[in-house]
Design a protein around this motif. Structure first.
Motif, PDB file in Angstrom:
ATOM      1  N   ALA A 172       9.345  -4.026 -13.996  1.00 26.75           N
ATOM      2  CA  ALA A 172       8.021  -4.071 -12.844  1.00 26.75           C
ATOM      3  C   ALA A 172       7.425  -5.398 -12.748  1.00 26.75           C
ATOM      4  N   THR A 173       7.219  -6.024 -14.111  1.00 30.43           N
ATOM      5  CA  THR A 173       6.939  -7.468 -14.067  1.00 30.43           C
ATOM      6  C   THR A 173       7.818  -8.292 -13.425  1.00 30.43           C
ATOM      7  N   GLY A 174       9.304  -8.124 -13.887  1.00 31.49           N
ATOM      8  CA  GLY A 174      10.379  -8.926 -13.329  1.00 31.49           C
ATOM      9  C   GLY A 174      10.315  -8.753 -11.659  1.00 31.49           C
ATOM     10  N   VAL A 175      10.376  -7.500 -11.150  1.00 33.09           N
ATOM     11  CA  VAL A 175      10.269  -7.366  -9.765  1.00 33.09           C
ATOM     12  C   VAL A 175       8.964  -7.946  -9.216  1.00 33.09           C
ATOM     13  N   GLY A 176       8.122  -7.956  -9.875  1.00 31.02           N
ATOM     14  CA  GLY A 176       6.714  -8.541  -9.420  1.00 31.02           C
ATOM     15  C   GLY A 176       6.983 -10.172  -9.102  1.00 31.02           C
TER      16      GLY A 176
ATOM     17  N   ALA B 182       7.471  -0.687  -2.874  1.00 31.31           N
ATOM     18  CA  ALA B 182       8.530  -0.276  -2.288  1.00 31.31           C
ATOM     19  C   ALA B 182       9.627   0.121  -3.338  1.00 31.31           C
ATOM     20  N   ALA B 183       9.735  -0.608  -4.157  1.00 30.07           N
ATOM     21  CA  ALA B 183      10.723  -0.464  -5.354  1.00 30.07           C
ATOM     22  C   ALA B 183      10.535   0.805  -6.111  1.00 30.07           C
ATOM     23  N   GLY B 184       9.220   1.052  -6.122  1.00 27.80           N
ATOM     24  CA  GLY B 184       8.575   2.417  -6.604  1.00 27.80           C
ATOM     25  C   GLY B 184       9.247   3.718  -6.176  1.00 27.80           C
ATOM     26  N   VAL B 185       9.902   3.736  -5.098  1.00 24.00           N
ATOM     27  CA  VAL B 185      10.423   4.847  -4.310  1.00 24.00           C
ATOM     28  C   VAL B 185      11.767   5.167  -5.162  1.00 24.00           C
TER      29      VAL B 185
ATOM     30  N   VAL C 177       3.406   5.216  -0.328  1.00 30.69           N
ATOM     31  CA  VAL C 177       2.172   5.238   0.490  1.00 30.69           C
ATOM     32  C   VAL C 177       1.537   3.692   0.187  1.00 30.69           C
ATOM     33  N   CYS C 178       1.668   3.117  -1.091  1.00 32.65           N
ATOM     34  CA  CYS C 178       1.105   1.964  -1.537  1.00 32.65           C
ATOM     35  C   CYS C 178       1.802   0.959  -0.680  1.00 32.65           C
ATOM     36  N   ALA C 179       3.068   1.090  -0.448  1.00 32.39           N
ATOM     37  CA  ALA C 179       3.912  -0.253   0.092  1.00 32.39           C
ATOM     38  C   ALA C 179       3.486  -0.233   1.486  1.00 32.39           C
ATOM     39  N   VAL C 180       3.035   0.694   2.310  1.00 31.52           N
ATOM     40  CA  VAL C 180       2.865   0.700   3.832  1.00 31.52           C
ATOM     41  C   VAL C 180       1.395   0.725   4.080  1.00 31.52           C
ATOM     42  N   ALA C 181       0.539   0.617   2.965  1.00 30.67           N
ATOM     43  CA  ALA C 181      -0.878   0.913   3.068  1.00 30.67           C
ATOM     44  C   ALA C 181      -1.280  -0.227   4.012  1.00 30.67           C
ATOM     45  N   GLY C 182      -2.270   0.191   5.047  1.00 26.15           N
ATOM     46  CA  GLY C 182      -2.925  -0.722   6.000  1.00 26.15           C
ATOM     47  C   GLY C 182      -4.322  -1.093   5.670  1.00 26.15           C
ATOM     48  N   SER C 183      -4.900  -0.379   4.359  1.00 22.81           N
ATOM     49  CA  SER C 183      -6.260  -0.711   3.937  1.00 22.81           C
ATOM     50  C   SER C 183      -6.349  -0.335   2.351  1.00 22.81           C
TER      51      SER C 183
END
Length: 441
Positions: free
Chosen positions: A149-153, A167-170, A90-96
Motif C-alpha cells: 500500500a505504501t509503495g502504491v501510494g 481504487a487499488a483496494g478493490v 466508495v473512498c476512491a470515488v467519494a465526492g465529499s
C-alpha cells in the motif's frame, strides 16, 4: 504440517495481505489528501475518520467472531473481503469527506471481521506445536500488504492523485474471493454443529485433524443461545481475570498498530522530516513488521507466546521513545524498521496467547472478543493522534504511544499469572505428543 494445511495458511495469508493493504492505504495516502485543498480534509477530521474505520473494525470483529460458528467460517471470511473491497471503491470515488468517511467505516467492518476468522481457521488446521509460528507467518501478510500500500501510494498519489491508491483496494474482491470459494475448507467443528457430520469427518481426515465426534467441537456454541453461552463463559469465574487482561493487552497493542499506521508519516513530518521520507518510514516500519512476525512466531514456538508478547511490548516502548529524538535520516530509517519488528508482532502475540488459553469450543468467540474489544484502542488512537497534531503537540505522540506499550506488557504477563483451570497447551518444537499433557501454558 501437511501440504493441505499449508494451503489453508496460504489462502488466509492472501486474505490478510489485502486486509493489510486496505488498512495501510489510508496512512500512505493521508499526507497527499491533507495537501489536497479541493477535498477539504484537515488533521482532526482525518483522525476522526480513522476512528470511524476502527469503530467499524470493532463491530466487524465482535459480530463476525460470533457469526462464524452459525454461518460457517468460509462464508463470513468471503463476506469480509467483499465488504472492505466495496468500502475502498466508495473512498476512491467519494465526492465529499462525509462519503469518504462512510466508505472507510464500511471498509473497517470487513477488515475487523477478517483477521479473527483467519486466526481461528489457521489455529484449527495447524498442529498445536506450530500455532505460534503459523500465527506469525499469517500476520506477516498484514505488513506485506502494508508495504505494498505504501509503495502504491508513493507511486500513484504524487502523479495521479490519492484516489487511485484507494481504487487499488478493490482488487481483493477480484483476486482473493474466487480462490477462497474454490480452495478454503470449512471448519469440521462448524460442519459437525450444523449436522453435516459425514462432511465434517471427511474434512478432518483429509487435513489430519481430530475427529470432531471425539471432542467438544463447535456444537456447544452453535446458534444464538450457544454464542451467548460462549460469551458468558469468557467472562465467567474460570476465565474472567485472564480475559479482561487479554482485552486490555489487545487494546494497547491495537492502539500502537493503528496509531502508528495512521499517523507515522505525519508524526515524522512534525519532527522535521520531508514528505517523501515521512511516507517512506511507513514502508520501513512494515518491513520490520514482517521480520518481527516471523521472529516472534519462531521464538514463541520455543519459549511460549506470553514471554515473547511481554518482551516485545517493552521493546516497542523503548524504540518509540528513541524515535522522539531527532536523528540523521539513515539512522532513523534503521530505528523505524527495528520499531516495526517489536510493535506489530507484540499485538499479534496477544492473539497467540488467547489461542493457547481458550479451549476449542471457546477459541473462535474468544479470539473474536480479544480482537474486538482491542479495537477500542484502535478507535482511540487515530483520534488521539489527530488531536495532538491539530493542537500543535505532535512531539508528544511517540511518548504517549510508548506508555501504551508499557501497559500492554504488564497486562499480557499478568494474564498468565491469573489463569484458572486447564488451558490448551503451548508446546515448543521437539516436545513429543506423549509429553504434552505434562506442560502448562
Amino acid at each position: 504440517m501437511r501440504s493441505r494445511s499449508v494451503l489453508v495458511l496460504a489462502l488466509c495469508w492472501a486474505a490478510v495481505f489485502f486486509d493489510g493493504f486496505d488498512v495501510m492505504v489510508y496512512g500512505a495516502g493521508l499526507p497527499y489528501m491533507l495537501d489536497d485543498a479541493s477535498f477539504g480534509l484537515d488533521a482532526q477530521t482525518a483522525g476522526t475518520i480513522g476512528s470511524w474505520t476502527t469503530l467499524g473494525m470493532l463491530l466487524g470483529a465482535l459480530g463476525c467472531g460470533s457469526l462464524t460458528d452459525g454461518l460457517g467460517r468460509r462464508p463470513v471470511l468471503v463476506g469480509c473481503v467483499l465488504a472492505f473491497s466495496a468500502g475502498s471503491g466508495v473512498c476512491a470515488v467519494a465526492g465529499s469527506v462525509g462519503v469518504f468517511g462512510a466508505g472507510r467505516f464500511l471498509t473497517g467492518i470487513g477488515l475487523g471481521g477478517l483477521i479473527p476468522v483467519c486466526l481461528a481457521v489457521v489455529a484449527e488446521f495447524t498442529p498445536a506445536a506450530r500455532v505460534p509460528l503459523a500465527t506469525g507467518i499469517l500476520m506477516s501478510a498484514y505488513h506485506a500488504g502494508g508495504m505494498t500500500a505504501t509503495g502504491v501510494g508513493l507511486w500513484l498519489a504524487p502523479g495521479h492523485g490519492w484516489r487511485w491508491a484507494f481504487a487499488a483496494g478493490v482488487l481483493p474482491a477480484v483476486v482473493a474471493v474466487p480462490l477462497l470459494l474454490r480452495f478454503l475448507p470449512e471448519s469440521p467443528a462448524v460442519l459437525w454443529a450444523r449436522g453435516r457430520r459425514g462432511k465434517a469427518a471427511e474434512t478432518a481426515l483429509a487435513y489430519g485433524l481430530p475427529d470432531p465426534a471425539a471432542g467438544p467441537g463447535g456444537a456447544a456454541s452453535a446458534g444464538s443461545g450457544g454464542r451467548l453461552r460462549a460469551v458468558a463463559a469468557l467472562v465467567g469465574r474460570e476465565h474472567r481475570a485472564a480475559t479482561l487482561l487479554l482485552w486490555l493487552a489487545s487494546s494497547c497493542g491495537l492502539m500502537l498498530v493503528y496509531g502508528l499506521s495512521t499517523w507515522l508519516p505525519q508524526l515524522m513530518r512534525a519532527s522535521g522530516y520531508g514528505l517523501g521520507s515521512s511516507v517512506g518510514f511507513l514502508m520501513a516500519v512494515n518491513a520490520g513488521g514482517i521480520a518481527g512476525m516471523l521472529l516472534a512466531g519462531w521464538v514463541a514456538s520455543r519459549f511460549g507466546a506470553v514471554p515473547v508478547a511481554g518482551t516485545w511490548f517493552a521493546l516497542t516502548s523503548v524504540s518509540l521513545l528513541l524515535l522522539s529524538v531527532r536523528m540523521p535520516v539513515p539512522v532513523t530509517y534503521v530505528l523505524v524498521t527495528v520499531t516495526g519488528i517489536w510493535l506489530y508482532s507484540a499485538s499479534t502475540m496477544v492473539y497467540a496467547v488467547a489461542g493457547g488459553f481458550y479451549p476449542a469450543a471457546l477459541r473462535a468467540p474468544g479470539l473474536g472478543w480479544v480482537a474486538g474489544v482491542g479495537r477500542l484502542g484502535a478507535v482511540l488512537s487515530p483520534w488521539l493522534g489527530g488531536y495532538l497534531l491539530s493542537h500543535g503537540h505532535g512531539t508528544w505522540g511517540f511518548p504517549v504511544f510508548a506508555a501504551a506499550g508499557v501497559l500492554g506488557a504488564v497486562a499480557v504477563v499478568l494474564s498468565r499469572v491469573v489463569r484458572r483451570g486447564p488451558v490448551r497447551q503451548e508446546v515448543p518444537d521437539g516436545v513429543p505428543e506423549a509429553g504434552r499433557g505434562a506442560r502448562t501454558a
